[in-house]
Each structure stands twice: as C-alpha cells, then as structure tokens.
Design a protein around this motif. Structure first.
Motif, short mmCIF file in Angstrom:
data_model
loop_
_atom_site.label_atom_id
_atom_site.label_comp_id
_atom_site.label_asym_id
_atom_site.label_seq_id
_atom_site.Cartn_x
_atom_site.Cartn_y
_atom_site.Cartn_z
N MET A 1 0.67 -1.54 0.28
CA MET A 1 -0.16 0.42 0.18
C MET A 1 1.09 0.95 -0.32
N ARG A 2 0.65 2.07 -0.71
CA ARG A 2 1.32 3.38 -0.83
C ARG A 2 1.32 4.15 0.65
N HIS A 3 1.79 5.21 0.49
CA HIS A 3 2.20 5.92 1.62
C HIS A 3 1.93 7.26 1.54
N ARG A 4 0.99 8.52 1.41
CA ARG A 4 0.97 9.82 1.25
C ARG A 4 1.19 10.85 2.73
N VAL A 5 2.18 11.69 2.70
CA VAL A 5 1.60 12.50 4.26
C VAL A 5 0.81 13.88 3.09
N ILE A 6 0.16 14.57 3.96
CA ILE A 6 -1.65 15.63 3.33
C ILE A 6 -1.24 16.66 4.17
N ALA A 7 -0.05 17.37 3.94
CA ALA A 7 -0.29 18.80 4.38
C ALA A 7 -1.82 19.44 4.36
N VAL A 8 -3.27 19.96 4.98
CA VAL A 8 -3.76 20.36 5.43
C VAL A 8 -4.30 21.51 5.75
N PRO A 9 -4.92 22.79 5.24
CA PRO A 9 -4.86 23.73 6.01
C PRO A 9 -6.24 23.97 6.33
N LEU A 10 -6.67 24.43 7.87
CA LEU A 10 -7.74 25.08 8.68
C LEU A 10 -7.87 26.11 8.63
N ILE A 11 -8.62 26.89 7.17
CA ILE A 11 -7.89 28.29 6.77
C ILE A 11 -9.18 29.49 7.40
N ALA A 12 -9.29 30.53 8.27
CA ALA A 12 -10.01 31.59 8.35
C ALA A 12 -10.09 32.67 8.29
N ASN A 13 -10.63 33.16 8.03
CA ASN A 13 -10.87 34.60 6.93
C ASN A 13 -10.86 35.73 7.99
N SER A 14 -10.33 36.98 7.98
CA SER A 14 -10.95 38.11 8.88
C SER A 14 -12.33 37.91 9.82
N ALA A 15 -13.21 36.99 8.94
CA ALA A 15 -14.62 37.60 9.56
C ALA A 15 -14.71 36.29 10.62
N GLY A 16 -13.67 35.90 10.53
CA GLY A 16 -13.99 34.15 10.96
C GLY A 16 -14.52 32.95 10.66
N GLU A 17 -14.65 33.13 9.76
CA GLU A 17 -15.58 31.77 9.02
C GLU A 17 -13.87 30.95 8.72
N TYR A 18 -14.47 29.63 7.91
CA TYR A 18 -13.72 28.71 7.56
C TYR A 18 -14.38 28.23 6.19
N LEU A 19 -13.22 27.62 5.67
CA LEU A 19 -12.73 27.54 4.30
C LEU A 19 -13.53 25.93 4.07
N LEU A 20 -14.35 25.77 3.40
CA LEU A 20 -14.41 24.44 3.03
C LEU A 20 -14.71 24.45 1.44
N CYS A 21 -14.77 23.39 0.67
CA CYS A 21 -13.88 22.87 -0.82
C CYS A 21 -14.49 21.37 -1.13
N LYS A 22 -15.80 21.85 -1.89
CA LYS A 22 -16.79 20.08 -2.59
C LYS A 22 -15.50 19.58 -3.27
N MET A 23 -15.60 18.86 -3.21
CA MET A 23 -15.41 17.56 -4.02
C MET A 23 -15.68 17.34 -5.10
N PRO A 24 -14.95 17.01 -6.18
CA PRO A 24 -15.89 16.86 -7.63
C PRO A 24 -16.80 15.39 -6.98
N SER A 25 -17.59 14.66 -7.58
CA SER A 25 -18.37 13.45 -7.15
C SER A 25 -16.97 12.44 -8.32
N ASP A 26 -16.59 12.59 -9.31
CA ASP A 26 -15.61 11.87 -9.80
C ASP A 26 -14.19 11.26 -9.62
N ARG A 27 -13.90 12.01 -8.20
CA ARG A 27 -12.62 11.89 -7.78
C ARG A 27 -12.09 12.07 -6.33
N GLY A 28 -11.75 11.14 -5.55
CA GLY A 28 -11.07 11.76 -4.52
C GLY A 28 -11.68 10.64 -3.67
N ALA A 29 -11.13 10.97 -1.88
CA ALA A 29 -11.68 10.15 -1.31
C ALA A 29 -13.00 9.79 -0.80
#
Length: 151
Positions: A1-29
């Motif tokens: 099994m292949r290993h991957r080290v993933i850097a994950v940002p929990l990003i806040a903006n100046s308004a205190g909101e957090y960034l979420l991203c929607k994965m495409p339906s044809d890829r990803g975990a």
C-alpha cells in the motif's frame, strides 16, 4: 500500500469563517462531499512549503499565519477521474491558518467553495475526515467525531 503525507490547512478569514471545498463527484477519497483543502508533500518540501504551495495551487490564496494543529492517519480509497481506485495509507498534518484575503480561485480539484461560520459548518455534507478534524479543532461537537483517534 502506498503512503501519502498530506498537508491540510484549516483556513479562517478575517470574519472568522472557515473555508470548505466541495470535491467533484468523480474523484478523491470522498467524492461529492465538502472537505478541507490540502495535498501531498513533494520530495524536498517541508510541511509548511507544501501547505503554502497547495493552498496557492488549489485556491489561489496566500496564508498569513500557519500554526500546527494536529496529525492523524487513515487508510482511504481514492477515486481517480478515469475510474481507477487506489487504497492509500494517508498521514494528515493539519494546520490552523489565516488567509490574506477571501477571494478564492479554484483549480479543477474542487467544484465549489464556501466560507462558513462556525455555527454553519454542521449544515454542510462534510466527509467523515473533515467532521473529525473540525471536532478536534473545537469547531463541531466532540460527539460528531467519526474516525479513529490519531496514533
């Protein structure tokens, strides 16, 4: 099994909101679900270099603050656009980050994004890894955690 080290940002903006991203339906975990952005370390990169590169490439954002938050690991099946699947052992390095601005320019790795207040995070169809990370960061109730503890 292949290993991957993933850097994950929990990003806040100046308004205190957090960034979420929607994965495409044809890829990803977690195809089609909302997630935190992030990506793999390349040979010769430090964790912070990878975090900043991935944030620029995927989101067009610069980070003004980076603070290590937590690490965790998991075995995940990743779906590729060509339909191929691969089981990966993933080590996630999660950082609290502040974005220099709120203007996001997505590349093809995501189909949408949202800046969400802490109160609104639970209203998104978040993947289980993101629920776990947000709970560990104190942004969702602890009972929301669904994955195994970090080793």
């Amino acid at each position: 099994m292949r290993h991957r080290v993933i850097a994950v940002p929990l990003i806040a903006n100046s308004a205190g909101e957090y960034l979420l991203c929607k994965m495409p339906s044809d890829r990803g975990a977690y195809p089609g679900q909302w997630a935190l952005p992030g990506g793999g370390l390349e040979p010769g990169e430090t964790m912070e270099e990878a975090l900043r590169r991935e944030t620029r490439e995927e989101l067009g954002l610069e980070l003004t603050a980076v603070e290590p938050l937590l690490f965790k690991d998991a075995v995940r099946e990743k779906l590729y656009p060509d339909g191929r699947r691969e089981t990966l052992y993933m080590i996630f390095l999660v950082f609290r980050c502040r974005a220099a601005g709120a203007a996001v320019r997505l590349n093809d790795e995501f189909e949408a994004y949202a800046w969400a207040s802490p109160e609104a995070l639970a209203s998104y169809d978040l993947n289980e890894a993101t629920v776990d990370t947000l709970a560990r960061a104190g942004l969702l109730p602890a009972q929301a955690r669904t994955s195994t503890p970090a080793r």
